[in-house]
Every structure is written in C-alpha cells, then in structure tokens.
Design a protein around this motif. Structure first.
Motif, PDB file in Angstrom:
ATOM      1  N   VAL A  71       0.962  -1.212  -0.068  1.00 14.91           N
ATOM      2  CA  VAL A  71      -0.024  -0.100   0.025  1.00 14.91           C
ATOM      3  C   VAL A  71       0.893   1.124   0.040  1.00 14.91           C
ATOM      4  CG1 VAL A  71      -1.597   1.131   1.124  1.00 14.91           C
ATOM      5  CG2 VAL A  71      -1.859  -1.092   1.261  1.00 14.91           C
ATOM      6  N   TYR A  72       0.552   2.248  -0.823  1.00 11.75           N
ATOM      7  CA  TYR A  72       1.209   3.460  -0.806  1.00 11.75           C
ATOM      8  C   TYR A  72       0.275   4.586  -0.613  1.00 11.75           C
ATOM      9  CZ  TYR A  72       5.408   1.543  -3.198  1.00 11.75           C
ATOM     10  OH  TYR A  72       6.366   1.000  -3.356  1.00 11.75           O
ATOM     11  N   VAL A  73       0.705   5.575  -0.074  1.00 15.12           N
ATOM     12  CA  VAL A  73       0.076   6.860  -0.018  1.00 15.12           C
ATOM     13  C   VAL A  73       0.944   7.944  -0.626  1.00 15.12           C
ATOM     14  CG1 VAL A  73      -0.913   8.871   1.741  1.00 15.12           C
ATOM     15  CG2 VAL A  73      -1.029   6.179   2.580  1.00 15.12           C
ATOM     16  N   LEU A  74       0.282   8.614  -1.496  1.00 11.77           N
ATOM     17  CA  LEU A  74       1.021   9.527  -2.532  1.00 11.77           C
ATOM     18  C   LEU A  74       0.438  10.705  -2.240  1.00 11.77           C
ATOM     19  CD1 LEU A  74       2.837   9.686  -5.054  1.00 11.77           C
ATOM     20  CD2 LEU A  74       0.925   9.088  -6.431  1.00 11.77           C
ATOM     21  N   ASN A  75       1.199  11.755  -1.933  1.00 11.40           N
ATOM     22  CA  ASN A  75       0.698  13.160  -1.431  1.00 11.40           C
ATOM     23  C   ASN A  75       1.321  14.099  -2.465  1.00 11.40           C
ATOM     24  OD1 ASN A  75       1.289  15.780   0.738  1.00 11.40           O
ATOM     25  ND2 ASN A  75      -0.522  14.985   0.522  1.00 11.40           N
ATOM     26  N   PHE A  76       0.455  14.912  -3.132  1.00 13.62           N
ATOM     27  CA  PHE A  76       1.041  15.870  -3.894  1.00 13.62           C
ATOM     28  C   PHE A  76       0.948  17.386  -3.027  1.00 13.62           C
ATOM     29  CE2 PHE A  76      -0.969  13.051  -6.550  1.00 13.62           C
ATOM     30  CZ  PHE A  76       0.256  12.738  -7.648  1.00 13.62           C
ATOM     31  N   TRP A  77       2.001  18.141  -3.082  1.00  8.50           N
ATOM     32  CA  TRP A  77       2.282  19.049  -2.157  1.00  8.50           C
ATOM     33  C   TRP A  77       3.228  20.368  -2.689  1.00  8.50           C
ATOM     34  CZ3 TRP A  77       6.950  20.558  -0.055  1.00  8.50           C
ATOM     35  CH2 TRP A  77       8.156  19.519  -0.105  1.00  8.50           C
ATOM     36  N   ALA A  78       3.267  21.288  -2.155  1.00  5.81           N
ATOM     37  CA  ALA A  78       4.313  22.597  -2.538  1.00  5.81           C
ATOM     38  C   ALA A  78       4.560  23.099  -1.278  1.00  5.81           C
ATOM     39  CB  ALA A  78       3.722  23.223  -3.492  1.00  5.81           C
ATOM     40  N   SER A  79       5.573  23.678  -1.054  1.00  7.26           N
ATOM     41  CA  SER A  79       6.202  24.503   0.207  1.00  7.26           C
ATOM     42  C   SER A  79       5.472  25.844   0.183  1.00  7.26           C
ATOM     43  CB  SER A  79       7.736  24.713   0.063  1.00  7.26           C
ATOM     44  OG  SER A  79       7.887  25.817  -1.071  1.00  7.26           O
ATOM     45  N   TRP A  80       4.825  26.417  -0.726  1.00  4.10           N
ATOM     46  CA  TRP A  80       4.095  27.442  -0.942  1.00  4.10           C
ATOM     47  C   TRP A  80       2.543  27.489  -0.529  1.00  4.10           C
ATOM     48  CZ3 TRP A  80       0.438  26.526  -4.531  1.00  4.10           C
ATOM     49  CH2 TRP A  80       0.896  25.913  -5.776  1.00  4.10           C
ATOM     50  N   CYS A  81       2.181  26.395  -0.479  1.00  2.79           N
ATOM     51  CA  CYS A  81       0.596  25.925  -0.249  1.00  2.79           C
ATOM     52  C   CYS A  81       0.435  25.647   1.401  1.00  2.79           C
ATOM     53  CB  CYS A  81       0.449  24.746  -0.999  1.00  2.79           C
ATOM     54  SG  CYS A  81      -1.152  23.959  -0.460  1.00  2.79           S
ATOM     55  N   ALA A  82      -0.428  26.648   1.881  1.00  2.96           N
ATOM     56  CA  ALA A  82      -0.581  26.778   3.342  1.00  2.96           C
ATOM     57  C   ALA A  82      -1.407  25.522   3.969  1.00  2.96           C
ATOM     58  CB  ALA A  82      -1.536  28.100   3.509  1.00  2.96           C
ATOM     59  N   PRO A  83      -2.336  24.873   3.011  1.00  7.67           N
ATOM     60  CA  PRO A  83      -3.048  23.653   3.485  1.00  7.67           C
ATOM     61  C   PRO A  83      -2.035  22.676   3.355  1.00  7.67           C
ATOM     62  CG  PRO A  83      -4.521  24.847   1.945  1.00  7.67           C
ATOM     63  CD  PRO A  83      -3.174  25.658   1.597  1.00  7.67           C
TER      64      PRO A  83
END
Length: 188
Positions: free
Chosen positions: A73-85
């Motif tokens: 099982v994988y959990v894949l998270n899309f993120w950015a350092s500039w994104c408050a949430p």
C-alpha cells in the motif's frame, strides 16, 4: 539573485498562496489556473471501479530516486512549500507515515510546481520521514489527471496492493480520516 528576480518570486508566491488557500465557494472558470483546496474528505473507490495507478519514477528532493511500485500500500501526497493547506497537513502525514511504516505502508510525496531550493528547505524543516519526488513541471501530477484535478493541491491518493487507486482526498487531510482510510486499504 537580483532584486527584480526576488520581486518576481515573491509575487508568484503570493499569487500561488492566495489560490491555494481558496475556499470551496469560488468556482474556477474556464482557463483559471489558480490552485483550489478541497475539503480533505476521503473518497473510496469500489474494488471493481479502481483504476490502475500510472507507473511513476522521479528524482527526489534529497538526490535519490523514488518509484511507485506495487505489492504494498502506498500513500501518495501532492504538495508544495508555498501551499498553506499543505503545510497544515504535514504533521498529520508525518505521524501516520511513521505509524503505518511497520505495517508495510509506504508514503511518497510529490512536490509540485515549486522552486527546488524552497522545497528542499521545507523538507529539511518538516523531516517527513519519507521521500518526495521533485515535480517542478507537473508531469507526475498530470499522470493522475483522471483522479486528481491539476488545480487541487494538496491531494492524497491511497494505492492498494494491486497498484490501483483505492481512495483520494482533495485538500488537507484530517488525521482520523486518513488513518482510517489507510488502515482500511492495508487490511484488504
């Protein structure tokens, strides 16, 4: 770095943060490229309706290489350092990744449309305990276009042991919701 470059970077960061933190009440219009945060609810897909996750591989922020495989099982998270949430959900992801690692669940981040130095600094500060692919061009995110709208960040996918997308959350995930969802998929 010149003052003009810093001004451009600051303007882009402010614009991106404003869009990332946008509420559900504002509807995107045609051609709108602002980032829109979802509500973080986890949506499950019935086993018969699950789509195969695309094969992805990429350079990580720490200089290594990460691959989304199958058999676990994988959990894949899309993120950015500039994104408050994204920043708000980071402790949730870090804690659940640590908690689920002994059960064979792997977490993989995908840093999206970010400056590499900013993403690396953020990653060093947060120390999530799992790698993140540096996806400045957005190519990895676009591989998931049938499941994750390109303007929805943060987004989290749970990939089952057969390499299929079992669940997704658009927006900052909540601790109990993500832990329950990951446990449910890993217990299948």
């Amino acid at each position: 770095m010149s003052a003009k470059s810093l001004t451009v970077i600051a303007a882009l960061a402010v614009t991106a943060l404003a869009g990332c933190a946008g509420g559900q009440t504002s509807q995107p219009r045609s051609g709108d490229t602002r980032f829109v945060a979802g509500d973080g609810r986890v949506q499950f897909f019935a086993a018969a309706d699950r789509q195969k996750a695309p094969a992805i591989e990429g350079a990580t922020l720490d200089g290594g290489t990460a691959t989304l495989g199958s058999g676990k099982v994988y959990v894949l998270n899309f993120w950015a350092s500039w994104c408050a949430p994204c920043r708000a959900e980071a402790p949730v992801l870090k804690d659940i990744a640590s908690r689920m690692k002994p059960k064979g669940v792997e977490f993989l981040g995908v840093n999206f449309k970010d400056l590499q130095a900013s993403a690396q600094a953020y990653d060093r500060t947060v120390q999530p305990g799992y790698p993140s692919i540096f996806d400045q061009s957005g190519k990895v995110l676009l591989e998931f276009h049938d499941t994750v709208p390109p303007a929805a960040i943060p987004s989290t996918l749970i990939i089952d042991q057969q390499g299929r997308i079992a669940a997704r959350a658009l927006g900052a995930v909540k601790y109990d919701d993500l832990l329950g969802a990951v446990t449910k998929v890993s217990d299948e």
